[in-house]
Structures are given as structure tokens and as C-alpha cells.
Design an enzyme around this catalytic site. Structure first.
Site, PDB file in Angstrom:
ATOM      1  CB  SER A 131      68.822 -24.560  -9.366  1.00 50.88           C
ATOM      2  OG  SER A 131      67.481 -24.427  -9.796  1.00 50.88           O
ATOM      3  NE  ARG A 242      63.639 -17.986  -2.333  1.00 50.33           N
ATOM      4  CZ  ARG A 242      64.763 -17.949  -1.635  1.00 50.33           C
ATOM      5  NH1 ARG A 242      64.751 -17.445  -0.409  1.00 50.33           N
ATOM      6  NH2 ARG A 242      65.887 -18.395  -2.137  1.00 50.33           N
ATOM      7  CE  LYS A 268      19.743 -22.011 -13.480  1.00 52.95           C
ATOM      8  NZ  LYS A 268      18.309 -21.666 -13.679  1.00 52.95           N
ATOM      9  CB  THR A 269      24.940 -29.732 -14.675  1.00 52.95           C
ATOM     10  OG1 THR A 269      25.327 -29.746 -13.300  1.00 52.95           O
ATOM     11  CG2 THR A 269      25.996 -29.055 -15.522  1.00 52.95           C
ATOM     12  CD  GLN A 278      29.128 -33.320  -0.292  1.00 48.40           C
ATOM     13  OE1 GLN A 278      29.434 -34.469  -0.619  1.00 48.40           O
ATOM     14  NE2 GLN A 278      28.498 -33.041   0.850  1.00 48.40           N
ATOM     15  N   GLY A 338      34.949 -26.727 -17.035  1.00 54.01           N
ATOM     16  CA  GLY A 338      34.785 -27.822 -17.984  1.00 54.01           C
ATOM     17  C   GLY A 338      35.455 -27.503 -19.310  1.00 54.01           C
ATOM     18  CD  GLU A 362      62.138 -13.677  -7.937  1.00 53.12           C
ATOM     19  OE1 GLU A 362      62.466 -13.664  -6.729  1.00 53.12           O
ATOM     20  OE2 GLU A 362      61.514 -12.762  -8.471  1.00 53.12           O
ATOM     21  N   GLY A 363      63.832 -19.562  -8.189  1.00 47.58           N
ATOM     22  CA  GLY A 363      64.006 -20.758  -7.372  1.00 47.58           C
ATOM     23  C   GLY A 363      62.836 -21.690  -7.530  1.00 47.58           C
TER      24      GLY A 363
END
Length: 378
Positions: A131, A242, A268-269, A278, A338, A362-363
Site C-alpha cells: 500500500s 479497479r 429440507k428441514t 424466513q 450448513g 489491488e488496494g
């Protein structure tokens, strides 16, 4: 304000997408596991016109616009970010020549890339100057019609396979960034040595080495720009590159999103596919939203270049946001899978490893924030 791709851009996108799907994806896991250079994949990219995209047509290149290049970059990294990095490395190395060389230099140093599959490397980073570019220790001493280069470069993409190197060295350490000068080293001259390939965590299909220069002689005719202009050339190069790096993040994130949606629809669970929970829906919604936001930021940063405008602020927005976004999206993809997400037999752990590097090269994301703050306070 136009948000729709043109017919030509869609055709280009489909060409790159087909290449990524049919050529890169089937071999991506192999090259990741073995960490070997994917020369066969790059040869196919060369044949399809997906290599040397930034070189203008008058010098034998493909001559794509900056926006067109980002469209291709997303598809390439969707296939494999390591392969994408290997492909775009030529454009990164050749950008200083495209931006700052004379017409004679462009003909001589770019034309041969159209004739056969050839690799080039961008040599800026050093062990003590990542940098902090102004702390560059590699020196160039003029002797008559030649410069003598001494020093070391690290993290050089395609360095073990390149036949041309764009090298930054200082002609006067006391001048800091004002002493940095750009040179093109052709072939493997006496004094140039290449280290072993680095055993990286991610993007393992890209060749990464260190280079040592011991009294390497370069003709004055291969100096790009004047003495002391190298820093400005390097910064302009990074402004141009960039958007491509940012779009690598988008490709990785899009792949992670697609894998997550497919898996969540099947797994499936509690008696139903996990996509009906959700908690998973919210994760995938965030993944999609942020991937699209990064794509739009990146398109803008590339569009500005095509308009002949300065894009330093927007390209740093894009690179920083997209890199951090890809890391989050890939990590969330592992979470969606999972325990299986942590196993190499499944695709998302590779995406997580590949994404991490974009926050660094690249930064770094932190340096991008410094650039953003400085631009804002101007």
C-alpha cells in the site's frame, strides 16, 4: 441514463458466459485443488477474444470499452476467480503501455500479444512497498542507453509464465513517489529470477510468484513516460483496473447466490425446503440486493472511464463495496449450506476463499476507504 445492455454487449456477455460455464467451471475444482496454471483454459480464452481485452484494435487487441470489459469480467469470475485473475493480468500489465507509451512503443510492446498466446505481468508490489508504494526499494540506474534494475517484487500474477514485465522502479529513493519510473522488461534477461509459486488460500488457479532483479538491463527505449512519472502511471492504471477487480467480486457473489438458491430449494428441514424459512429468505434477499448494488457501482465506475472522465472516487467505491460484499455473500452461502458448506466437495467454500483475496489485492478495502476520504475532502 441508460441501464440496458446493447445487443452487442449481450452477445459478448453470452460468449463469456458460455466459456465460463462450459470451459472453466468443469475444471475449476481441479485447478483449485492442484494449484496449477490453467494454460489450456487461457488458450481457449485467447481464441475467443477474451484475452488482451484492453489493447486497442490498432495494436492487435480486442479493444473493448471499459464497460464491456466489466461485463466479461463478471462472467469469468463466475466461472472461477483464479482463472479470471490470470486472464485479466495481461490487461493490468499492459495498461501502463496503453495509457502512457508512445505510438512506437505501443506497436512494439503490444502488437505481439495478438500473434500468439503470451503472458505479461504487472510488477509494482514489494515486500516493503505494498500500500505504501512511495517506499519502493527497487532501483533503476541509468548507464548510457540502458537502465540497470535491482530489487525484488512480490505477489506477481502470472510471473512464472510471463514473457514481458511492466516494472516500476525508482531512479532516486530520496524523491519517494516522484522518483518512481515505469519500464518494460522483455523476455527473461540475465539477472531476472523467479521464485516458486506461492501456495495461496484462494484463487489458486492464478500463478503468484516473487521476482528478483539483479543488474537487469533495460533499454531506455523501454521506459514508459519520463523519469518520475511512474507513480502517476501506476495510479492511473489502478483507476482503470479497479472496475474489473470489483466485478470479480460480483461474479463470485452471483455464483454464491445461485448455489445458495439451488441448495435452499432442495434441502429440507422441519418438513419443508429451507427456502421457505424466513431466516434463509432474508439472507438470500440480502445476497441478491448487495450483488446487484455492487454491479451498478462497478458499471458506473467503468462508464466514467468510457466518457473520458476521472473515476478515482467511484472505482474505490466499487472496489471496496464489492470486495466486502462478496466476502459477506460467500460466507452466507457457506452458512446456507450448513456443515456441507465447509466441505470441499461442495462449491461454496472455494468461493469464500476466492473472495477473501479481493479484499486484499489491488488496494486493500482499508486503502480504498483512505482514497475515498481523500477524494471527498478535496
Amino acid at each position: 441514463m441508460e441501464f440496458e445492455l446493447s445487443e452487442d454487449q449481450r452477445a459478448l456477455q453470452q460468449t463469456a458466459r458460455k466459456y465460463a460455464r462450459e470451459v472453466v467451471r468443469p475444471k475449476a475444482a481441479h485447478y483449485d485443488e492442484t494449484a496449477t496454471f490453467p494454460r489450456d483454459l487461457l488458450a481457449t480464452a485467447f481464441e475467443l477474444g477474451l484475452l488482451n481485452m484492453a489493447i486497442p484494435t490498432e495494436y492487435g487487441g480486442v479493444g473493448l470499452s471499459h464497460l464491456d470489459q466489466t461485463i466479461v469480467a463478471e462472467e469469468l469470475s463466475w466461472g472461477c476467480a483464479g482463472v479470471a485473475t490470470s486472464i485479466i493480468a495481461n490487461d493490468l500489465a499492459n495498461l501502463p503501455i496503453i495509457l502512457a507509451a508512445t505510438d512506437e512503443q505501443k506497436k512494439r510492446l503490444l502488437g505481439h500479444f495478438a500473434e500468439k498466446l503470451t503472458f505479461s505481468s504487472f510488477c509494482l508490489t514489494e515486500p516493503e512497498a505494498g500500500s505504501d508504494v512511495a517506499n519502493m526499494q527497487t532501483t533503476a540506474r541509468r548507464e548510457g542507453d540502458e537502465y540497470v534494475i535491482n530489487g525484488a517484487k512480490c505477489f506477481i500474477t502470472n510471473g512464472g509464465h510471463a514473457e514481458q514485465y511492466t516494472v516500476f522502479a525508482t531512479v532516486d529513493k530520496a524523491k519517494k513517489h516522484k522518483g518512481i519510473t515505469c519500464f518494460v522488461v522483455q523476455g527473461r534477461p540475465k539477472g531476472l529470477s523467479v521464485s516458486k509459486h506461492e501456495n495461496k488460500m484462494g484463487q489458486r488457479a492464478s500463478d503468484t510468484v516473487s521476482l528478483t532483479f539483479e543488474d537487469v538491463r533495460v533499454p531506455v527505449a523501454n521506459r514508459i513516460g519520463e523519469e518520475g512519472q511512474g507513480f502517476a502511471i501506476a495510479m492511473a492504471t489502478l483507476d482503470n483496473s479497479r472496475p474489473l477487480t470489483a466485478m470479480f467480486s460480483v461474479g463470485i457473489a452471483r455464483a454464491a447466490l445461485e448455489h445458495s438458491m439451488e441448495y435452499a430449494s432442495q434441502r429440507k428441514t422441519f418438513g419443508k425446503p429451507i427456502i421457505e424459512h424466513q431466516a434463509i429468505q432474508f439472507m438470500i434477499a440480502d445476497m441478491a440486493m448487495n450483488t446487484h448494488a455492487a454491479r451498478m457501482l462497478t458499471y458506473e465506475s467503468a462508464w466514467l472511464l468510457d466518457q473520458g472522465k476521472r473515476n478515482t472516487l467511484q472505482s474505490s467505491y466499487a472496489k471496496s463495496f464489492a470486495a466486502d460484499m462478496a466476502m459477506k455473500v460467500a460466507t452466507d452461502a457457506v452458512q446456507v449450506y450448513g456443515g456441507y458448506g465447509y466441505i470441499k466437495e461442495y462449491p461454496v467454500e472455494k468461493l469464500m476463499r476466492d473472495a477473501k483475496l479481493i479484499q486484499v489485492y489491488e488496494g486493500t478495502s482499508q486503502v480504498q476507504r483512505l482514497v475515498i476520504a481523500r477524494e471527498l475532502f478535496k
